[in-house]
Motif scaffolding. Sequence first.
Motif, mmCIF file in Angstrom:
data_model
loop_
_atom_site.group_PDB
_atom_site.id
_atom_site.type_symbol
_atom_site.label_atom_id
_atom_site.label_comp_id
_atom_site.label_asym_id
_atom_site.label_seq_id
_atom_site.Cartn_x
_atom_site.Cartn_y
_atom_site.Cartn_z
ATOM 1 N N ILE A 130 58.606 72.317 17.331
ATOM 2 C CA ILE A 130 57.416 71.511 17.034
ATOM 3 C C ILE A 130 57.686 70.562 15.873
ATOM 4 O O ILE A 130 57.281 69.390 15.888
ATOM 5 C CB ILE A 130 56.219 72.432 16.753
ATOM 6 C CG1 ILE A 130 55.832 73.191 18.035
ATOM 7 C CG2 ILE A 130 55.021 71.633 16.238
ATOM 8 C CD1 ILE A 130 54.707 74.178 17.848
ATOM 9 N N GLU A 131 58.397 71.048 14.838
ATOM 10 C CA GLU A 131 58.690 70.177 13.701
ATOM 11 C C GLU A 131 59.632 69.042 14.089
ATOM 12 O O GLU A 131 59.631 67.987 13.452
ATOM 13 C CB GLU A 131 59.293 70.997 12.563
ATOM 14 C CG GLU A 131 58.297 71.903 11.870
ATOM 15 C CD GLU A 131 58.929 72.668 10.721
ATOM 16 O OE1 GLU A 131 60.176 72.705 10.660
ATOM 17 O OE2 GLU A 131 58.189 73.222 9.888
ATOM 18 N N ASP A 132 60.429 69.245 15.133
ATOM 19 C CA ASP A 132 61.343 68.191 15.565
ATOM 20 C C ASP A 132 60.650 67.125 16.417
ATOM 21 O O ASP A 132 61.258 66.091 16.708
ATOM 22 C CB ASP A 132 62.496 68.800 16.372
ATOM 23 C CG ASP A 132 63.458 69.576 15.486
ATOM 24 O OD1 ASP A 132 63.419 69.365 14.257
ATOM 25 O OD2 ASP A 132 64.226 70.399 16.027
ATOM 26 N N MET A 133 59.410 67.344 16.817
ATOM 27 C CA MET A 133 58.685 66.354 17.627
ATOM 28 C C MET A 133 58.211 65.221 16.719
ATOM 29 O O MET A 133 57.481 65.449 15.754
ATOM 30 C CB MET A 133 57.492 67.014 18.335
ATOM 31 C CG MET A 133 57.910 68.115 19.327
ATOM 32 S SD MET A 133 56.512 68.957 20.102
ATOM 33 C CE MET A 133 55.813 67.612 21.051
ATOM 34 N N SER A 134 58.619 64.016 17.027
ATOM 35 C CA SER A 134 58.277 62.864 16.184
ATOM 36 C C SER A 134 56.879 62.336 16.448
ATOM 37 O O SER A 134 56.290 61.668 15.597
ATOM 38 C CB SER A 134 59.304 61.745 16.402
ATOM 39 O OG SER A 134 59.310 61.357 17.772
ATOM 40 N N ASP A 135 56.333 62.611 17.610
ATOM 41 C CA ASP A 135 54.999 62.112 17.939
ATOM 42 C C ASP A 135 54.289 63.173 18.765
ATOM 43 O O ASP A 135 54.784 63.616 19.804
ATOM 44 C CB ASP A 135 55.109 60.807 18.728
ATOM 45 C CG ASP A 135 53.730 60.193 18.990
ATOM 46 O OD1 ASP A 135 52.793 60.537 18.231
ATOM 47 O OD2 ASP A 135 53.601 59.411 19.947
ATOM 48 N N ILE A 136 53.107 63.611 18.295
ATOM 49 C CA ILE A 136 52.313 64.633 18.971
ATOM 50 C C ILE A 136 50.935 64.049 19.220
ATOM 51 O O ILE A 136 50.165 63.799 18.281
ATOM 52 C CB ILE A 136 52.213 65.921 18.132
ATOM 53 C CG1 ILE A 136 53.613 66.460 17.784
ATOM 54 C CG2 ILE A 136 51.413 66.977 18.861
ATOM 55 C CD1 ILE A 136 53.601 67.657 16.866
ATOM 56 N N SER A 137 50.617 63.824 20.474
ATOM 57 C CA SER A 137 49.294 63.295 20.817
ATOM 58 C C SER A 137 48.258 64.408 20.733
ATOM 59 O O SER A 137 48.586 65.590 20.595
ATOM 60 C CB SER A 137 49.328 62.691 22.216
ATOM 61 O OG SER A 137 49.621 63.707 23.171
ATOM 62 N N GLU A 138 46.981 64.010 20.824
ATOM 63 C CA GLU A 138 45.913 65.015 20.735
ATOM 64 C C GLU A 138 45.985 66.005 21.890
ATOM 65 O O GLU A 138 45.873 67.221 21.660
ATOM 66 C CB GLU A 138 44.554 64.317 20.701
ATOM 67 C CG GLU A 138 43.394 65.301 20.537
ATOM 68 C CD GLU A 138 42.054 64.591 20.394
ATOM 69 O OE1 GLU A 138 41.036 65.285 20.325
ATOM 70 O OE2 GLU A 138 42.042 63.344 20.343
ATOM 71 N N PRO A 139 46.189 65.569 23.154
ATOM 72 C CA PRO A 139 46.342 66.568 24.228
ATOM 73 C C PRO A 139 47.554 67.483 24.009
ATOM 74 O O PRO A 139 47.480 68.681 24.267
ATOM 75 C CB PRO A 139 46.517 65.705 25.485
ATOM 76 C CG PRO A 139 45.873 64.409 25.151
ATOM 77 C CD PRO A 139 46.129 64.188 23.693
ATOM 78 N N GLU A 140 48.645 66.911 23.515
ATOM 79 C CA GLU A 140 49.807 67.749 23.233
ATOM 80 C C GLU A 140 49.516 68.726 22.121
ATOM 81 O O GLU A 140 49.957 69.886 22.146
ATOM 82 C CB GLU A 140 51.003 66.865 22.872
ATOM 83 C CG GLU A 140 51.589 66.096 24.041
ATOM 84 C CD GLU A 140 52.745 65.202 23.634
ATOM 85 O OE1 GLU A 140 53.530 64.817 24.511
ATOM 86 O OE2 GLU A 140 52.841 64.881 22.428
ATOM 87 N N SER A 141 48.776 68.283 21.108
ATOM 88 C CA SER A 141 48.403 69.182 20.019
ATOM 89 C C SER A 141 47.572 70.348 20.538
ATOM 90 O O SER A 141 47.786 71.509 20.153
ATOM 91 C CB SER A 141 47.644 68.410 18.939
ATOM 92 O OG SER A 141 47.211 69.282 17.923
#
Length: 951
Positions: free
Chosen positions: A744-755
């Motif tokens: 999760i920390e390696d994800m550069s972009d997290i959208s609201e649905p992904e969150s």
Amino acid sequence: MTSKVLDGQLSDAVFRAVQDGLYPEGETIVSAELPSSAFDSLLELLEKARAEVKTSIRELSRLSAPDIDGWVSQARQLRTDIDASQYLAQEVVSLANKGHELQSQAEDAYGKVDLLKGEVIFNKTLSSTLQQVHDLRHTLDTAQNAAIQDNLPDAIALLKKADRELSELHGCENTRLAGLVRGKVAGLHKLVAETLTKQWNTLIHIDTNTSTISFHRKINDDPSIDIDTVVAALSALGLLRGKIMILRKAFDNVILTPRLQVQPDGTRSSWTIHEDDIGISGTSLDSTTNTLISDMNIMIDYISTKLPPSLAVLFCEVLLPGLTARLVAGPLSSSVPADLDGISAFKETLSRVSGFAETLQAHGLQGRNTLVKWTNEAPQVWLKRRSELSLHSIRQLLVRGLGDPRTVERIETQVVTRDDNLFVDPTNNEDWNAGWSDEDGEAKRQKTASTARKTVNGHEGVDEEDEEGVSAWGLDEDEDHNTTGHLSEGPVAEEDEGEAWGWGDDNEEEKAPRSPNTQSPKRSRQRINGTNTTEAPAKRQVTLKENYTITALPEQILEIIIQAVSDAEALLRTDPTNNPVAPAAEGLFALPGLLLSMYRASAPSFYAHNMSGSMYLYNDSLYMAEQLRLFVAHRAERSSNADHNGSLILEPDMSALELFGKRSYGKEMESQRTILGDLLDGAQGFTNCTEHPFAQECDLAISSTVDRLREVYKRWKPVLSHSALLQSIGSLLSTVIKKIIVDIEDMSDISEPESQQLTSFCNRIVALEDLFLPEQATELDEQAEQPIPRTAVYTPQWLKFQYLTNILESSLVDIKYLWTEGELSLEFKAEEVIDLIEALFADSEHRRRAISEIRRSAFTTHSYATCATVGGVGPYNVSQIQGYLLYTVPNGTAPAVPLLNATASSATAGPSALSATIAPFTGAAGGMAGTLWEWPGFVTVVATIGLVLSW
């Protein structure tokens, strides 16, 4: 006029070019054409030049005429000399040809002379050979007549003479005559051998139908033929050795094998000797080895009596070596008792064997040395037999399977003080923190700090009467680490698993793994308001109990080991003169170690058939090691009252057994970690976790991971103790959440649905808390009306994982509040939180302001203070208090309270009335644990790496 001049010039130019190679110089001549009229003048010039050349040649010839005459004269003389040399050469060739003719005539004469000499020699040789053939024929005829008349000694002597005469027939070995003579000699040999064989079979009759062999001295039909004559004749022909080998084989098959072989009903065949006959006469109820040895004595007397001495010696030379070897490997070895009850009968067997050896020596036969060696090595033979049977018993136990599992209880009483970590916080242990590896050090420090906060905020503690809570911490290990068992040697996260793998096996001393809180922290001398005081802590006894499951193998193996030690002690108490195996006592003390080595070598392949075989192997190994230590301790107590109790050294084997069990545990844990890692790899770092088909892959990865952990928990729950089970599952769960956190920390972009999807995944992992419920409800659980999971105690970074779940579903204001006012900074570094904010929220003024405040607060934390007032003496700079425990003493009236179990990077205190005590500290830098206390009257600020705590 002009034309003639021009023709002359052109002719002259051409002539000079031909004669001298000169190129015309005038442009007019060069460019002019050569007319045909110019040829006449050109020819005149050439004729004139030719005449001049001829004149020059005549002049030169006239001047050199005398020299040419001399050369001609010399040439004529040379011709004359050449003709004379050719004549001489022809004369030499003619003389040489005449010499060759004379040499050929002489050689021809010499050849005729040699031919005549060869004819003379041939005639003499032929005459001698014919005479030898005549004599040989006479010898063969005489030998044939002697063989027909059964005069075997004369026939054999004549055959030897014929062989000698045949060998003297030089030069005709390949002739037809020699072949005929050799054929006749071979025929006579065969005739004599057949006659001797017939007589031998008559004298030594073998009847396989009745299993009888008869030895006769003479032939009844012809008393003149006795066995001595036949033996001498066979020996003369070189056939005796073959006959003896045939006799040995027949004697072995007909007489010895039936007598030595044990029948399925446990009986042996018996034999009878009547006059000249020896044979098998049925079965004997007495199948003891002593009776067999007596029969061997009778057989040797029979052979020595019935056979000539020369034949008896030769026969026994080929019979006895194999017989004695079979006796030692078969009946004698089987007569060796497996325990001490059969020593009396074994002693009698040794006496009979010694008597048989003396019988062989009396008859001058071989085989005595083998028997004497066996009797002299009786202690070693018995010890080898005992070892073989014991090892076979271990193999048989393993082959039969693990048996019915049973539950055993570990009970240990330990003296602890009220101020020990047992009553403060189970995670506050210096040696545990010091033992974590560098790789997971940060995780362990975060876990211990989180546990401490949970203790304060959740009002959770350990009641003095709660023995179950105590047992979960593994406090049953003795401080000197000499008493080992299931609890004290339990699997404790990565450190114990690493040691269980056998890292550092090459070292001479194995460092036993330590579980959490194997020792209570020692209280140091406290300084209150500058005065040294020593406070005696309150002490009490705590009984630690825990159940775990073992197979049926440990008790059975321990029974074999204890019986071996008991027999060794019994041998030490016996008189060596009355007990032939008494010297084997010391060697028998080494048998337990050999049995344990056999168990360690064979157990993995048999335990592998069970789904929880590795954990059963872990429990069995530690249980056997614990029981052996108790046995050794009890034996040591008894040895003080005994004169000599033997040297039983089991400590290396017990340590090896413990390490073996931990390796099995470590391999199983590593295997499960690999499986969990492979399952989570299916999520592919949770990238595009809301899009098809990645969403299904992520959901499948989380579901498979959760199911796998529950399956492992269900599989191990009946086997491991509760604390070991929670430690193992906690370690596996820690592996899972670490990977999820990193992904999760390696994800550069997290959208609201992904969150939201990631939050759902994390909540499914959080639901595994129900695996960490205590076996018995504590007082705190009763107050909370439901059991409190112990997940944070056994799972490093559990609180960080829960904070991560909160971050994924929190607003920017909530995250900033958790960082500045809450405890988020205890689990996350500032850069980690900033990276998550940048991934979760779009770029805006609010996000930039929040990131700026988080960075500013983190910078303030590291540079908040540079000195501290300690004990009213300070200030002390930062480097002077690094590596110490900091204790606060509010107003100098209350007892010293442990505030921080960590290395302080900076500290300060205010007001100036703060008093503190500095004590040596050996823990890992940056970790935090312990119970946090708030005292009115002043403010204490302690800064660790990336952390500020204020009261």
